[in-house]
Write a protein that holds these residues in place. Sequence first.
Motif, mmCIF file in Angstrom:
data_model
loop_
_atom_site.group_PDB
_atom_site.id
_atom_site.type_symbol
_atom_site.label_atom_id
_atom_site.label_comp_id
_atom_site.label_asym_id
_atom_site.label_seq_id
_atom_site.Cartn_x
_atom_site.Cartn_y
_atom_site.Cartn_z
ATOM 1 N N VAL A 1 0.850 -1.182 0.000
ATOM 2 C CA VAL A 1 0.000 0.000 0.000
ATOM 3 C C VAL A 1 0.889 1.236 0.000
ATOM 4 O O VAL A 1 1.860 1.313 0.761
ATOM 5 C CB VAL A 1 -0.913 0.039 1.242
ATOM 6 N N VAL A 2 0.565 2.197 -0.841
ATOM 7 C CA VAL A 2 1.247 3.490 -0.829
ATOM 8 C C VAL A 2 0.230 4.572 -0.496
ATOM 9 O O VAL A 2 -0.837 4.644 -1.103
ATOM 10 C CB VAL A 2 1.911 3.792 -2.189
ATOM 11 N N PHE A 3 0.575 5.383 0.501
ATOM 12 C CA PHE A 3 -0.271 6.524 0.878
ATOM 13 C C PHE A 3 0.516 7.806 0.623
ATOM 14 O O PHE A 3 1.702 7.891 0.928
ATOM 15 C CB PHE A 3 -0.644 6.453 2.368
ATOM 16 N N TYR A 4 -0.162 8.794 0.051
ATOM 17 C CA TYR A 4 0.455 10.119 -0.055
ATOM 18 C C TYR A 4 -0.642 11.174 -0.017
ATOM 19 O O TYR A 4 -1.803 10.910 -0.322
ATOM 20 C CB TYR A 4 1.288 10.255 -1.330
ATOM 21 N N SER A 5 -0.266 12.360 0.408
ATOM 22 C CA SER A 5 -1.218 13.455 0.535
ATOM 23 C C SER A 5 -0.992 14.484 -0.572
ATOM 24 O O SER A 5 0.078 15.097 -0.635
ATOM 25 C CB SER A 5 -1.062 14.131 1.899
ATOM 26 N N PRO A 6 -1.970 14.686 -1.453
ATOM 27 C CA PRO A 6 -1.831 15.739 -2.467
ATOM 28 C C PRO A 6 -1.576 17.112 -1.831
ATOM 29 O O PRO A 6 -0.911 17.964 -2.414
ATOM 30 C CB PRO A 6 -3.187 15.702 -3.189
ATOM 31 N N HIS A 7 -2.096 17.284 -0.601
ATOM 32 C CA HIS A 7 -1.881 18.550 0.103
ATOM 33 C C HIS A 7 -0.401 18.736 0.437
ATOM 34 O O HIS A 7 0.132 19.851 0.350
ATOM 35 C CB HIS A 7 -2.723 18.584 1.387
ATOM 36 N N ALA A 8 0.275 17.640 0.803
ATOM 37 C CA ALA A 8 1.707 17.717 1.100
ATOM 38 C C ALA A 8 2.502 18.104 -0.142
ATOM 39 O O ALA A 8 3.472 18.861 -0.069
ATOM 40 C CB ALA A 8 2.198 16.377 1.641
ATOM 41 N N VAL A 9 2.081 17.593 -1.292
ATOM 42 C CA VAL A 9 2.717 17.962 -2.561
ATOM 43 C C VAL A 9 2.550 19.459 -2.806
ATOM 44 O O VAL A 9 3.484 20.157 -3.205
ATOM 45 C CB VAL A 9 2.109 17.155 -3.730
ATOM 46 N N GLU A 10 1.357 19.939 -2.531
ATOM 47 C CA GLU A 10 1.046 21.359 -2.736
ATOM 48 C C GLU A 10 1.878 22.237 -1.799
ATOM 49 O O GLU A 10 2.434 23.259 -2.227
ATOM 50 C CB GLU A 10 -0.446 21.578 -2.465
ATOM 51 N N ILE A 11 1.973 21.830 -0.534
ATOM 52 C CA ILE A 11 2.738 22.597 0.448
ATOM 53 C C ILE A 11 4.211 22.691 0.046
ATOM 54 O O ILE A 11 4.850 23.734 0.192
ATOM 55 C CB ILE A 11 2.620 21.952 1.844
ATOM 56 N N LYS A 12 4.745 21.589 -0.469
ATOM 57 C CA LYS A 12 6.158 21.558 -0.870
ATOM 58 C C LYS A 12 6.368 22.214 -2.234
ATOM 59 O O LYS A 12 7.484 22.255 -2.743
ATOM 60 C CB LYS A 12 6.657 20.104 -0.889
ATOM 61 N N LYS A 13 5.275 22.717 -2.829
ATOM 62 C CA LYS A 13 5.328 23.435 -4.107
ATOM 63 C C LYS A 13 5.950 22.577 -5.212
ATOM 64 O O LYS A 13 6.767 23.036 -6.012
ATOM 65 C CB LYS A 13 6.085 24.764 -3.949
ATOM 66 N N LEU A 14 5.528 21.318 -5.225
ATOM 67 C CA LEU A 14 5.974 20.396 -6.251
ATOM 68 C C LEU A 14 4.898 20.223 -7.308
ATOM 69 O O LEU A 14 3.737 20.557 -7.082
ATOM 70 C CB LEU A 14 6.290 19.030 -5.629
ATOM 71 N N LYS A 15 5.294 19.677 -8.445
ATOM 72 C CA LYS A 15 4.316 19.358 -9.476
ATOM 73 C C LYS A 15 3.407 18.245 -8.969
ATOM 74 O O LYS A 15 3.827 17.390 -8.190
ATOM 75 C CB LYS A 15 5.021 18.910 -10.756
#
Length: 451
Positions: A377-391
């Motif tokens: 299982v892989v979990f990730y938060s799109p919000h974390a991507v946004e905070i880190k200003k990544l694509k």
Amino acid sequence: MRIHFISIGGSAMHNLALSLLDNGHHITGSDDEIFEPSKSRLKANGLLPEKMGWFEENITPDIEAIVLGMHAKGDNPELLKAEKLGLKIYSYPEFLYEQSKNKTRVVIGGSHGKTTITSMILHVMKYHNIDIDYMVGAQLEGFDRMVYLTDHNDFILLEGDEYLSSALDRRPKFHLYKANIALLSGIAWDHINVFKTYENYVDQFKEFIETMVPGGLLVYNEEDPEVKRIVEETSHSIKKYPYTTPVYTQDEEGVYLETDEGDIRLEIFGKHNLQNLAGAKLICQSMGVSEDEFYEAISSFKGASKRLELLAENDSTIVFKDFAHSPSKVKATTDAVKEKFPQKKNLACLELHTYSSLNAEFLHLYKGALDSADEAVVFYSPHAVEIKKLKEVTREQIAEAFERDDLIIYTDPAEFKSFLFEKDLTDTALLFMSSGNYGGLDLEEVKALVK
């Protein structure tokens, strides 16, 4: 000395502050946000700032040293005031070197394994009542501090991080220690927000070797091809001692290390940990501990905090939590659990949380990392991507990167929790790998599942 910490709340920073306080120095500090356990530990020792934030009035001409943490930016008002007053400003590693320049500095470096190896060495030293100074990146059982400094010890053991030193000092931390004795455990590209290419990342380890004191001793993992290459290529005048994974056997009852004196039962497991043990043994021997003394002590080592940490178990189910997040660490940890518990279903849950792991250009390095898990299982938060200003990172990119058709992917914490809590965990080895918390998952609730 009167010492002020800019960004005192960091894990390493607050431990250094507490150690210096114990030694009689006058300590003050500031930060814009402080989390547990740093907050409680600082408060208990009278070092918690009265209010959060950065304030120019904290910086006065009588301060003899400023220790600047990585969390503080170049435009920090306290830093600017300190520069204006001409105060002496140290990065964290620079200050540690200043405190240890007359000692024998033992530096443990590598992309993975350095916290475990450092912890092993400290465990052995404590077992035999050998007093040394140290700085380690994890809270260890039996140790009150992650940093310990004295005026009298001959050795200081330093976990050598390759990340940058401070907002002012862009050198990797382990370059500043000028090691007398060093270890390199392995090289696997990390911190891609700083080291933009793999070649640039490897160069930091090459330079680390060159920063060693001439005539020094370098212990290195001969099974890591990149480490082997750069160590053999260097013309620096140092002694080189390779190590490899020792011979061992294991089953669900335990791990047994083969030695000349017979098999020794260990509390740790997995090839990677046994490899770390081999490196730790050579370092301990270079510090005056005999092989027999090492084996006697290491048999009771249970592991570093957050490194294959046992959370809960019953007759059928066992749960581990590990800090693993880089591809090499994820693979080594997943493989270790499967090797130890081959008869159980291995359920591996990885959170992509760091800057590197959430970078689309880095994702392909996870290929095969979860292959040994029966269910992944892989979990990730799109919000974390946004905070880190990544694509934006998509499910499709993650699925493609891991190259596993049955990979389960969650982006919603509630959905991930539901999956987990509705799962039949009978005869299962459950593994959590993350430097985060899966969007707020309470591991105490997870423990309750296997009572």
